[in-house]
Design a protein around this motif. Sequence first.
Motif, mmCIF file in Angstrom:
data_model
loop_
_atom_site.group_PDB
_atom_site.id
_atom_site.type_symbol
_atom_site.label_atom_id
_atom_site.label_comp_id
_atom_site.label_asym_id
_atom_site.label_seq_id
_atom_site.Cartn_x
_atom_site.Cartn_y
_atom_site.Cartn_z
ATOM 1 N N GLY A 102 0.819 -1.217 0.000
ATOM 2 C CA GLY A 102 0.000 0.000 0.000
ATOM 3 C C GLY A 102 0.844 1.253 0.000
ATOM 4 O O GLY A 102 1.806 1.358 0.761
ATOM 5 N N GLY A 103 0.459 2.182 -0.868
ATOM 6 C CA GLY A 103 1.212 3.435 -1.004
ATOM 7 C C GLY A 103 0.330 4.652 -0.772
ATOM 8 O O GLY A 103 0.456 5.664 -1.447
ATOM 9 N N ALA A 135 -0.475 5.971 4.858
ATOM 10 C CA ALA A 135 0.110 5.033 5.827
ATOM 11 C C ALA A 135 1.349 4.356 5.253
ATOM 12 O O ALA A 135 2.399 4.299 5.906
ATOM 13 C CB ALA A 135 -0.928 3.986 6.234
ATOM 14 N N SER A 163 -0.720 -0.030 -6.087
ATOM 15 C CA SER A 163 -1.368 -0.113 -7.380
ATOM 16 C C SER A 163 -2.018 1.219 -7.704
ATOM 17 O O SER A 163 -2.940 1.649 -7.008
ATOM 18 C CB SER A 163 -2.428 -1.219 -7.336
ATOM 19 O OG SER A 163 -3.373 -1.010 -8.344
ATOM 20 N N GLY A 208 -5.557 3.005 -6.411
ATOM 21 C CA GLY A 208 -5.518 4.366 -5.856
ATOM 22 C C GLY A 208 -5.602 4.396 -4.344
ATOM 23 O O GLY A 208 -5.591 3.356 -3.676
ATOM 24 N N VAL A 220 -7.351 6.570 -0.679
ATOM 25 C CA VAL A 220 -8.620 7.203 -0.308
ATOM 26 C C VAL A 220 -8.615 8.682 -0.675
ATOM 27 O O VAL A 220 -9.666 9.273 -0.877
ATOM 28 C CB VAL A 220 -9.004 7.055 1.190
ATOM 29 C CG1 VAL A 220 -9.282 5.628 1.561
ATOM 30 C CG2 VAL A 220 -7.997 7.678 2.102
ATOM 31 N N VAL A 225 -8.130 11.362 1.011
ATOM 32 C CA VAL A 225 -8.531 12.371 1.997
ATOM 33 C C VAL A 225 -7.571 12.247 3.183
ATOM 34 O O VAL A 225 -6.714 11.372 3.188
ATOM 35 C CB VAL A 225 -9.993 12.182 2.472
ATOM 36 C CG1 VAL A 225 -10.972 12.657 1.435
ATOM 37 C CG2 VAL A 225 -10.245 10.740 2.859
ATOM 38 N N GLY A 226 -7.738 13.104 4.179
ATOM 39 C CA GLY A 226 -6.842 13.039 5.342
ATOM 40 C C GLY A 226 -5.932 14.240 5.307
ATOM 41 O O GLY A 226 -4.756 14.142 4.978
ATOM 42 N N ALA A 282 -6.152 17.052 7.748
ATOM 43 C CA ALA A 282 -5.960 17.818 8.983
ATOM 44 C C ALA A 282 -5.209 16.938 9.972
ATOM 45 O O ALA A 282 -5.420 15.727 10.031
ATOM 46 C CB ALA A 282 -7.311 18.226 9.560
ATOM 47 N N VAL A 324 -1.821 -6.633 -6.259
ATOM 48 C CA VAL A 324 -1.647 -7.962 -5.649
ATOM 49 C C VAL A 324 -2.923 -8.759 -5.883
ATOM 50 O O VAL A 324 -4.016 -8.324 -5.494
ATOM 51 C CB VAL A 324 -1.358 -7.831 -4.132
ATOM 52 C CG1 VAL A 324 -1.346 -9.201 -3.460
ATOM 53 C CG2 VAL A 324 -0.039 -7.103 -3.897
ATOM 54 N N LEU A 370 -5.666 2.692 7.632
ATOM 55 C CA LEU A 370 -7.060 2.238 7.538
ATOM 56 C C LEU A 370 -7.164 0.718 7.636
ATOM 57 O O LEU A 370 -8.211 0.186 8.014
ATOM 58 C CB LEU A 370 -7.669 2.732 6.227
ATOM 59 C CG LEU A 370 -7.664 4.269 6.067
ATOM 60 C CD1 LEU A 370 -8.124 4.667 4.673
ATOM 61 C CD2 LEU A 370 -8.533 4.933 7.132
ATOM 62 N N SER A 405 -6.313 10.111 12.534
ATOM 63 C CA SER A 405 -5.843 8.899 11.834
ATOM 64 C C SER A 405 -4.357 8.946 11.511
ATOM 65 O O SER A 405 -3.649 7.950 11.671
ATOM 66 C CB SER A 405 -6.626 8.682 10.545
ATOM 67 O OG SER A 405 -7.950 8.371 10.844
ATOM 68 N N ILE A 406 -3.897 10.092 11.037
ATOM 69 C CA ILE A 406 -2.474 10.175 10.682
ATOM 70 C C ILE A 406 -1.637 10.035 11.957
ATOM 71 O O ILE A 406 -0.587 9.387 11.970
ATOM 72 C CB ILE A 406 -2.190 11.479 9.911
ATOM 73 C CG1 ILE A 406 -2.857 11.377 8.528
ATOM 74 C CG2 ILE A 406 -0.694 11.751 9.787
ATOM 75 C CD1 ILE A 406 -2.818 12.637 7.697
#
Length: 500
Positions: free
Chosen positions: A12-13, A16, A40, A44, A46, A48-49, A51, A186, A334, A346-347
């Motif tokens: 995942g790129g 995170a 991939s 793509g 999400v 968003v993220g 703040a 994958v 996520l 989240s970050i």
Amino acid sequence: MSRAIRKITILGGGTAGWMVAAALSRLIPQGSMEIELVESESIGTVGVGEATIPHITYFNRLLGLDEDEFVRKTNATFKLGIEFVNWGRLGERYIHPFGDYGVSMEGLRFHHFYHRYASAKNDADVDDYCLPILAARAGKFQRPTNTPNSPLSSITYAFQFDASLYARFMREFAEARGVVRTEGRVTDVTLDAESGHVRTLTLESGQTIDGDLFIDCSGFRGLLIEQNLEAGYQDWSHWLPVNRAVARASKSTGEPLPYTRATAKSAGWQWRIPLQSRVGNGHVYCSDFISDDDALASLNADLDADPISEPNFLRFKTGVRREPWKKNVVSLGLAAGFLEPLESTSIHLIQTAVARLMAHFPNRDFIPSNTDFYNRKTLEEYEQVRDFLILHYKATTRDDTPFWRYVRDMAVPDTLTERMRQYSETAHLYREDNEVFGETSWFAVMHGQGMRPKTYHPIADTLPGEVLSQRMEQIGAVNRRCLDAMPTHQGFIDRFCKAG
Ligand SMILES: Cc1cc2nc3c(=O)[nH]c(=O)nc-3n(C[C@H](O)[C@H](O)[C@H](O)COP(=O)(O)OP(=O)(O)OC[C@H]3O[C@@H](n4cnc5c(N)ncnc54)[C@H](O)[C@@H]3O)c2cc1C
């Protein structure tokens, strides 16, 4: 024979994946382990993220980033807190600031003295004693100064940035330090027949990718941790019922505000995140109470200016993976869980998970007690943030829609009930372990949403009344002087870190 990890494979790129890649590339001596990241483009991210909370400045320092360059390259602005509109009741607003109110006195937190003072002086506004709130409302910002005892020395801030530029920034950092990126989807995962550990990922092209430690940053799908290892999920949507969002950027109409706004709506809330060149907006809602079409219509109606992107609809379920680390897979972002973005956490949870992973870095034996400890601490951290988020819904007097009646009346976790009771009865606030939100944050939201304690700490009554009045006036005056000396947020950006 050494049992050290030889290769880390990150799936995942998104934010995170690239954050963990950047941090590992910085913390693990180069050449001692291979780090490969698979992502991939066709799937793509999400997207968003945007703040954050102030702890991100520690992460930036850990990476050794030049902050001005970081702000320029991510189109960022500075954030002094979050303004909540219509939460406690319709028509009310308050700011949850990233800095303290007043000063502690007689070994007690300021809010006890404020409550005593306000009980005699009804119009005493707690915001007057908090420089970050005054600065946010005045559109001002500066970094902390080296002037001990001045509120200017303790300015605490976070950033509002473009999520895709942030991931790109992290990627450049990681690739420059040897992380290898592989493009591809994958399609198959091979598990070891005996141990059940992940052995290889197979891409659509047929290429296989191995690893000793796999970090699952595949987003909500949790491709390794859930789809293959079935780690399970604790669903908290009965406490945090919003489950969808629609996000859309709009043009900037003026100078960017140094804070994020969260406006409560009929079945959720709407964010407004000002960047240097645009504004990020999103409506987070519960699909039991409003349709997607109505949620989008409500978002569109509230934009300050024309939209500049198509609506991006997202679905989620608030909760956390029962075992965020299982066998040789550690999930982050996520893939590990999701707490709705109300307090922009989240970050931060990615960042603390990376720190925890480094503290409990495994060898190829994956000692179960190490994994168990990591999981226990992760769940505790999610539970603490969860309680803080639930407070925003529970501490309301709104009853104008079925959604608000549901959250106002719902039973909440015992841990939160206890905290609300302590504050209501004695104004006592506390911070469990090293939890991310301290007493100031709990006070800001409880007070901001209309909770008033029956009494306050008895020691606050030992200060003579005229001494208390003088001190309160002095604190207010010092804050006003500091505010006058601060530059505007836009002026600060123009001077130090304007995006190209
Ligand atoms: C509505 C909303 C608002 C948010 N707002 C904030 C906020 O203000 N502040 C904050 O801190 N956080 C916020 N977040 C959370 C934040 O967006 C995420 O924490 C962050 O983006 C991390 O996402 P991720 O990298 O885990 O997942 P993703 O962005 O989904 O990335 C997943 C990656 O996995 C890859 N992938 C998946 N499957 C495969 C496969 N089969 N093969 C190859 N690659 C694969 C994808 O290509 C992608 O690169 C918000 C989240 C939502 C939903």
